[in-house]
Design an enzyme around this catalytic site. Structure first.
Site, PDB file in Angstrom:
ATOM      1  N   ASN A   7       0.882  -1.176   0.000  1.00  0.00           N
ATOM      2  CA  ASN A   7       0.000   0.000   0.000  1.00  0.00           C
ATOM      3  C   ASN A   7       0.912   1.215   0.000  1.00  0.00           C
ATOM      4  OD1 ASN A   7      -1.806   2.078   0.446  1.00  0.00           O
ATOM      5  ND2 ASN A   7      -2.789   1.137   2.215  1.00  0.00           N
ATOM      6  N   ARG A  91      -2.683  -2.021  -3.404  1.00  0.00           N
ATOM      7  CA  ARG A  91      -3.908  -1.254  -3.199  1.00  0.00           C
ATOM      8  C   ARG A  91      -3.861  -0.019  -4.093  1.00  0.00           C
ATOM      9  NH1 ARG A  91      -5.189   3.324   1.102  1.00  0.00           N
ATOM     10  NH2 ARG A  91      -7.421   3.570   0.725  1.00  0.00           N
ATOM     11  N   HIS A 180     -13.190   2.654   0.232  1.00  0.00           N
ATOM     12  CA  HIS A 180     -13.180   1.576   1.243  1.00  0.00           C
ATOM     13  C   HIS A 180     -13.872   0.310   0.735  1.00  0.00           C
ATOM     14  CE1 HIS A 180     -13.267   5.223   4.152  1.00  0.00           C
ATOM     15  NE2 HIS A 180     -12.009   4.816   4.025  1.00  0.00           N
ATOM     16  N   GLY A 210     -13.476   5.190  10.660  1.00  0.00           N
ATOM     17  CA  GLY A 210     -12.155   5.435  11.212  1.00  0.00           C
ATOM     18  C   GLY A 210     -11.869   6.923  11.140  1.00  0.00           C
ATOM     19  N   ARG A 241     -12.086  15.734   7.676  1.00  0.00           N
ATOM     20  CA  ARG A 241     -12.896  16.066   6.507  1.00  0.00           C
ATOM     21  C   ARG A 241     -14.288  16.512   6.942  1.00  0.00           C
ATOM     22  NH1 ARG A 241     -11.240  10.583   4.110  1.00  0.00           N
ATOM     23  NH2 ARG A 241      -9.234  10.991   3.096  1.00  0.00           N
ATOM     24  N   ASN A 335     -13.799   0.042  18.028  1.00  0.00           N
ATOM     25  CA  ASN A 335     -13.272   0.308  19.373  1.00  0.00           C
ATOM     26  C   ASN A 335     -14.083   1.266  20.231  1.00  0.00           C
ATOM     27  OD1 ASN A 335     -10.753  -1.288  19.223  1.00  0.00           O
ATOM     28  ND2 ASN A 335     -10.262   0.136  17.557  1.00  0.00           N
ATOM     29  N   GLU A 385      -8.399  -5.430   4.948  1.00  0.00           N
ATOM     30  CA  GLU A 385      -8.281  -5.090   3.536  1.00  0.00           C
ATOM     31  C   GLU A 385      -7.064  -5.760   2.900  1.00  0.00           C
ATOM     32  OE1 GLU A 385      -9.665  -0.620   3.067  1.00  0.00           O
ATOM     33  OE2 GLU A 385      -8.816  -0.956   5.074  1.00  0.00           O
TER      34      GLU A 385
END
Length: 401
Positions: A7, A91, A180, A210, A241, A335, A385
């Protein structure tokens, strides 16, 4: 088959090595600060001590060479030789409309990834660098690209088109692509296996939450809608964001503050979300701690985040005329006990009943957190992933032989 999963970012490179005979991870690691004289390589071989090395790594070819050196190192290695790596999986964030599934790397495939740079200017160039670097270090080893957007190519036009002049789609492919995808695909498959039900019979809402986050509505095993848009900016409120906002805000703020396009883009992607509202952090753990300590800005940030997440779940239940399963995954989703509780206790109209004790259990395994009487199954499923990339790479290389 042993598969190296890469990645690549603009200044970083994550990696994992899988033995696909049992899908075990032999080693994983991260190269940071590529392009600097103080680059950091952190190598974690399974069953051995972690090792960190600081050195000059100016580009990705050198980064992969150093990773390969560690993989065959007499003390820290997990392979007897580089020839044990029979395939490399990458990825790639954006596959546009070119790719609805993973693909074997060819000159044509690389050319198409380059054509999509305008849609992913930060990510696709890095992916190309990773592919080229792997080719330089391991010539002749087959490579496969796995796209974040591919899973969402099943969305109907009514979900992926924007209500703007059609010519903008025809000329520039302005549309919803999502992101995703490998995570949403993986956790939906695991959910069906966990429940021992055919995925084709399920209406699933997957919440990949996340630092970045997106929701996907999955019906009959395919994506029918997703919250991220043409770019990862649309949808949920995220760490830095903004998520959804009135598009008229952009020219209004640009005019009032005399901002350039780059400046307003940076504001919306890097200086908004939880960070902007709380004023302290983009990390949900710190936001939750601030809320518990009575900080009003942290409380507001948490409430806005939870509210938008809950609204999207409701909208996707409406889109599919119901929901059978809600899945939480990724860092926050897996979590944050308090976030899951706050979201789910407001979804009783859907028939959701949360088991508060199950919700508090910490585990790295897929698990149910809804009661036996709940009309909607609620699951926590750790995402993986990298495993999806390794599996696709293994399958495509075997099929190409």
């Amino acid at each position: 088959m042993k598969v190296l999963v890469i990645n690549a970012g603009s200044s970083s490179l994550k990696y994992q090595v899988y033995d696909m005979t049992d899908e075990s991870v032999l080693a994983k690691g991260l190269v940071e600060r590529i392009g600097m004289d103080s680059s950091i390589l952190t190598h974690k071989p399974t069953g051995k001590e972690e090792v960190t090395e600081v050195s000059e790594i100016l580009e990705h070819t050198t980064a992969i060479r150093k990773v390969l050196d560690k993989l065959v190192h007499a003390e820290h290695g997990v392979l007897s030789s580089i020839e044990e790596i029979q395939a490399v999986g990458h990825r790639v964030v954006h596959g546009g409309e070119f790719f609805n599934e993973s693909a074997l790397v060819t000159d044509e495939v690389k050319a198409k990834i380059r054509q999509l740079i305008d849609l992913a200017p930060l990510h696709n160039p890095a992916a190309i660098m990773g592919i080229n670097a792997a080719e330089s270090n391991m010539p002749g080893v087959p490579q496969v690209v796995v796209f974040d957007t591919a899973f969402h190519q099943t969305m109907p036009e009514s979900a992926y088109l924007y209500a703007i002049p059609r010519v903008l789609y025809n000329k520039y492919k302005v549309r919803r692509y999502g992101a995703h995808g490998t995570s949403h695909y993986y956790v939906s498959q695991i959910a069906a296996e966990f429940l021992e039900r055919p995925i084709e019979d399920l209406k699933i809402i997957t919440c990949h939450v996340g630092n970045g986050g997106s929701l996907t509505a999955i019906q009959n095993g395919v994506s029918v809608d997703t919250s991220m848009g043409m770019t990862p900016l649309e949808g949920l409120m995220m760490g830095t964001r903004s998520g959804d906002l009135d598009p008229a805000i952009v020219p209004y703020v640009m005019n009032k503050e005399d901002l350039t396009l780059n400046e307003v883009n940076s504001m919306l992607n890097k200086h908004s979300g939880l960070l902007a509202i709380s004023g302290i952090s983009s990390d949900m753990r710190e936001i939750t701690e601030g809320m518990e300590n009575g900080d009003p800005n942290s409380t507001l940030a948490f409430n806005m985040y939870e509210y938008r997440l809950r609204k999207y779940i409701g909208s996707y239940a409406a889109a599919m005329n119901g929901v059978d399963v809600i899945v939480f995954t990724a860092g926050v989703g897996e979590n944050s006990v308090v976030l899951r509780q706050r979201v789910l206790e407001q979804l009783t109209y859907l028939g959701v009943e949360l088991d508060e004790e199950l919700n508090k259990i910490r585990s790295g395994e897929p698990r149910r957190i809804s009661t036996a009487n709940s009309k909607v199954e609620v699951l926590i499923i750790p995402t993986n992933e990298e495993l999806v990339i390794a599996r696709d790479t293994n399958r495509i290389v075997e099929e190409s032989k």
